[in-house]
Write an enzyme that holds these catalytic residues in place. Sequence first.
Site, mmCIF file in Angstrom:
data_model
loop_
_atom_site.group_PDB
_atom_site.id
_atom_site.type_symbol
_atom_site.label_atom_id
_atom_site.label_comp_id
_atom_site.label_asym_id
_atom_site.label_seq_id
_atom_site.Cartn_x
_atom_site.Cartn_y
_atom_site.Cartn_z
ATOM 1 C CD GLU A 88 -2.915 -1.572 5.246
ATOM 2 O OE1 GLU A 88 -2.811 -2.588 5.924
ATOM 3 O OE2 GLU A 88 -2.645 -0.428 5.710
ATOM 4 C CD GLU A 89 -1.984 2.395 7.538
ATOM 5 O OE1 GLU A 89 -2.675 1.785 8.368
ATOM 6 O OE2 GLU A 89 -0.743 2.296 7.482
ATOM 7 C CG HIS A 101 -0.494 0.216 2.524
ATOM 8 N ND1 HIS A 101 -0.468 1.454 3.108
ATOM 9 C CD2 HIS A 101 -0.017 -0.634 3.469
ATOM 10 C CE1 HIS A 101 -0.015 1.353 4.357
ATOM 11 N NE2 HIS A 101 0.279 0.106 4.591
ATOM 12 C CG ASP A 140 1.847 -2.921 5.443
ATOM 13 O OD1 ASP A 140 2.437 -1.837 5.530
ATOM 14 O OD2 ASP A 140 0.641 -3.041 5.745
#
Length: 701
Positions: free
Chosen positions: A402-403, A355, A431
């Site tokens: 993604e977060e 991400h 990641d």
Amino acid sequence: MAWYLRATMKRALVILACLGTALGAAESPPFGFSAERATALRPIELRLHDTIRPDACRREHRIFTEEPHLAGSPRNYELAQYMAEEWKAYGLEEIALVEHPVYLPWPVRYEATLVEPFEKKLSLTEDGVSQDKDSYAADVGIPYCAYSENVDVTAQIVYVNSGNPEDYDVLAREGIDVRGKIALARYSMPYSYRGFKALTAQRRGVAALILYSDPADDGFKKGEVFPWGPWGPESHLQRGSIVYDFNLPGDPRSPGWSSVPGGRFVPAAEAISVPRVAAAPMSARDAGLMLGRLGGPVAPAAWQGGLPFTYRLGPGPAKLHLVVENDKKVRSIWNVIGKIRGREAPDEWVVLGNHRDAWVYGGVDPSTGTATLMETARAFGELARGGWRPRRTLVFGSWDAEEFTLTGSTEWGELEADRLRAGAVAYLNVDASASGPNFSASSVPALARFLREVAMAVPDPSGGSVYDAWRRRQATPAGEEPPVATRLGSGSDYTVFLNFLGVPVADLGFDGPYGVYHSIYDNFTWVDRIGDPGFYYHAAMARYWATAAIRLAEADHVPLDYATYARDVQAYLDEAATSAKAHGVTIDLSAAQAAAKRWEQEAGAALERAQRALASKDTTAVTRIHQALMRVERALLDAEGLSGRPWYKHLLYAPRPTYKPLVLPGVIEAIEARDAARVSSEVGRLTRALERAATTLEATR
Ligand SMILES: [Zn+2]
């Protein structure tokens, strides 16, 4: 001796070879490879390793961490455009910026004022530290918990330790009523996902939840704080999402399909993933002002933290006026996709993903991984520009948001579901790539053997191979293998691939002590000075990633070991039997055990047949086995999904709300619910899935 080292020696022996000197006995080729193809692979791997440079990783890392780049921000879009341009220059193809409009709340207001026993406004900011200009930046955004409910409340504080159900039970036994109070919870080791703390707080009826970073968990009690060490300064605070993505990841408005411009949506307010409680992050410095002013019983010994006073439970006398306001807006996010088309099987995809979005600068999380992705793409692009193509297609993905809810990867996986179900070979997630020197790998059990073999082929910055260093750091006893974590929970972008699409996944990285997660100190300086000075582990990760990808893309048959997988499942079934006994539930697992045994035998037999077919150059048989191996993980899904969370379709793995891995989720959750009828129907569909896996392999006879 490691494959890489042997290969290097061979390179040194080229002159001897030219003189006609035999190189000695042939070593066995990598898993899934014929001897011929292994010979062709070797120089390509070495070219990839040679192209990858630590200084290039550092340069990219500085670019991606120069400014905050929250999902939905202009900067994160700018970085997507930059990435697309670079990939084009590298030599990647079919580069696309893929837009998804998603529910992506941003903060508007966050204020906290202590009103009892005296009035004091809390700073809610992180201090600048010497030698790190980024920590002095004026605008790093309002810290917040994404998907928090809005609140404006004045209430007494109660200390709830980690904010897990057993903690609230302790408070209840003390006669403390948490309803209507502001719960103050610490981020905890061992980790439980903040969304689980929010769900628990919601169920217990608190007015709001504050999540703070205790110095005993990731601050000065652990060791030197940044900029002198890896741990968090007293004012650091951990932003993060509290979304219930253990129920449903991705845009809450599009459960099971992709959010596209002009597409179909359900109201976010109805989604099973959106919390109904307010939550906000806080530093130890601010939280300490309240925590040090609680009365009531002394907290249990295990609840005492690193601040210099005795922790008490409250409630009060500390009382807080808390205002949390997040907008509830839809924003566009952008995935970047690039490919190198396969020369023989272009519809078979090996996907590499990381991400791009960050809470602030994203020093470790995710920009170490992003710099590594850039360098991996550059190395492959250089080969491609020289006219080379992999047998299968390499797909590079830079995920957005993604977060928030693993949003970008989930929306892309749903968008490309048909093609991925038909042709995905594997998904390799990175990641954070390098917050220290400790190699760590998790994957489905079928990939564990492959991942160890790849580790033998990649040099470690500390000497020897990654495999050697991994063994050394894990103190792996002689005769044993270093551990690949094969029980997958959630918390990163592999989720859609495994749990929704049934694609074999691996999650990779080097890690170390790291106390600045999701704070402003997770930035370039931290990585450059503390996490990976010299960026050698970034380069090692890029070499590892590239080696894994090239092998998956070039192998005669995909290197998946389902015999090991099936043996693991037999152990899970034993655990289910134990759990059923403990819960007083009757269970008959004999058919499931028999199916798992048959799966193990068929998997072993298929791999033996593959060996023979490789030796006799029977490409038809090899291809047949390859295609069956590609379908086995898919056979473990059930279209109906898990009870209460139908998006999760894999019957062997799912996350618990804590993000802890749950094996045989359908069966175990039915046991824990003590629902005998459900247990028996869950065992039934698990058995059918295991039978499908066995039959898929049996068909290659
Ligand atoms: Zn991350």
